[in-house]
Design a protein around this motif. Structure first.
Motif, mmCIF file in Angstrom:
data_model
loop_
_atom_site.group_PDB
_atom_site.id
_atom_site.type_symbol
_atom_site.label_atom_id
_atom_site.label_comp_id
_atom_site.label_asym_id
_atom_site.label_seq_id
_atom_site.Cartn_x
_atom_site.Cartn_y
_atom_site.Cartn_z
ATOM 1 N N ARG A 1 -26.772 -52.357 -15.881
ATOM 2 C CA ARG A 1 -26.136 -51.053 -16.082
ATOM 3 C C ARG A 1 -27.249 -50.015 -16.067
ATOM 4 O O ARG A 1 -27.933 -49.800 -17.048
ATOM 5 C CB ARG A 1 -25.369 -51.004 -17.389
ATOM 6 N N LEU A 2 -27.437 -49.407 -14.887
ATOM 7 C CA LEU A 2 -28.526 -48.453 -14.681
ATOM 8 C C LEU A 2 -27.977 -47.104 -14.240
ATOM 9 O O LEU A 2 -26.941 -47.039 -13.591
ATOM 10 C CB LEU A 2 -29.487 -48.945 -13.595
ATOM 11 N N GLY A 3 -28.675 -46.065 -14.541
ATOM 12 C CA GLY A 3 -28.319 -44.734 -14.055
ATOM 13 C C GLY A 3 -28.907 -44.487 -12.686
ATOM 14 O O GLY A 3 -29.371 -43.386 -12.399
ATOM 15 N N ALA A 4 -28.920 -45.508 -11.848
ATOM 16 C CA ALA A 4 -29.498 -45.395 -10.507
ATOM 17 C C ALA A 4 -28.564 -44.592 -9.609
ATOM 18 O O ALA A 4 -27.383 -44.886 -9.507
ATOM 19 C CB ALA A 4 -29.741 -46.773 -9.920
ATOM 20 N N LEU A 5 -29.099 -43.581 -8.969
ATOM 21 C CA LEU A 5 -28.350 -42.784 -8.015
ATOM 22 C C LEU A 5 -28.448 -43.406 -6.633
ATOM 23 O O LEU A 5 -29.332 -44.218 -6.360
ATOM 24 C CB LEU A 5 -28.928 -41.361 -7.966
ATOM 25 N N MET A 6 -27.548 -42.997 -5.730
ATOM 26 C CA MET A 6 -27.682 -43.425 -4.336
ATOM 27 C C MET A 6 -29.020 -42.884 -3.851
ATOM 28 O O MET A 6 -29.369 -41.752 -4.159
ATOM 29 C CB MET A 6 -26.542 -42.881 -3.511
ATOM 30 N N GLY A 7 -29.750 -43.685 -3.160
ATOM 31 C CA GLY A 7 -31.099 -43.325 -2.768
ATOM 32 C C GLY A 7 -32.123 -44.177 -3.505
ATOM 33 O O GLY A 7 -33.262 -44.274 -3.097
ATOM 34 N N PHE A 8 -31.686 -44.829 -4.589
ATOM 35 C CA PHE A 8 -32.564 -45.759 -5.301
ATOM 36 C C PHE A 8 -32.672 -47.082 -4.539
ATOM 37 O O PHE A 8 -33.547 -47.881 -4.824
ATOM 38 C CB PHE A 8 -32.021 -46.053 -6.706
ATOM 39 N N SER A 9 -31.769 -47.322 -3.588
ATOM 40 C CA SER A 9 -31.761 -48.588 -2.853
ATOM 41 C C SER A 9 -33.120 -48.872 -2.237
ATOM 42 O O SER A 9 -33.717 -48.004 -1.609
ATOM 43 C CB SER A 9 -30.701 -48.569 -1.752
ATOM 44 N N GLY A 10 -33.586 -50.090 -2.435
ATOM 45 C CA GLY A 10 -34.887 -50.511 -1.924
ATOM 46 C C GLY A 10 -36.023 -50.246 -2.888
ATOM 47 O O GLY A 10 -37.143 -50.686 -2.662
ATOM 48 N N GLY A 11 -35.733 -49.546 -3.979
ATOM 49 C CA GLY A 11 -36.759 -49.255 -4.977
ATOM 50 C C GLY A 11 -36.942 -50.413 -5.946
ATOM 51 O O GLY A 11 -36.037 -51.210 -6.172
ATOM 52 N N ALA A 12 -38.115 -50.488 -6.515
ATOM 53 C CA ALA A 12 -38.446 -51.567 -7.442
ATOM 54 C C ALA A 12 -37.679 -51.447 -8.753
ATOM 55 O O ALA A 12 -37.412 -50.352 -9.239
ATOM 56 C CB ALA A 12 -39.941 -51.549 -7.735
#
Length: 102
Positions: A38-49
């Protein structure tokens, strides 16, 4: 419930998102083996560590789960409005061992 941190690109708004592991083992068709958090990851975080509390890379942010409309809304408005409004989305993280094999 291990706490993780996801790294996003500069200029996206939030560059770091954190949250707990929800499902420690999951295979997502088309992506491979990993886990969800459960992360506050936005679209664009894909591929990030995604790193754990010891600073070790646990995997890569790969896909949002549970909201098919989020991508459509982001495309229409040029921003991940759903992610900004709901900071605790479920995110699939491709596990590090699978990355090493790929």
């Amino acid at each position: 419930g291990e706490r993780l941190w996801a790294v996003g690109p500069e200029g996206l708004g939030r560059a770091i998102a954190s949250g707990p592991v929800l499902r420690p083992s999951l295979t997502l068709p088309g992506y491979g083996r990993g886990f969800t958090a459960r992360l506050g990851a936005l679209m664009g975080f894909s591929g990030g560590a995604v790193v754990n509390g010891e600073g070790e890379v646990a995997g890569l942010t790969t896909a949002l789960l549970g909201n098919a409309q989020a991508g459509l809304v982001a495309g229409m408005f040029g921003a991940d409005l759903d992610g900004l409004a709901r900071p605790g989305r479920e995110v699939f993280v491709l596990s590090l061992p699978d990355l090493a094999q790929g």
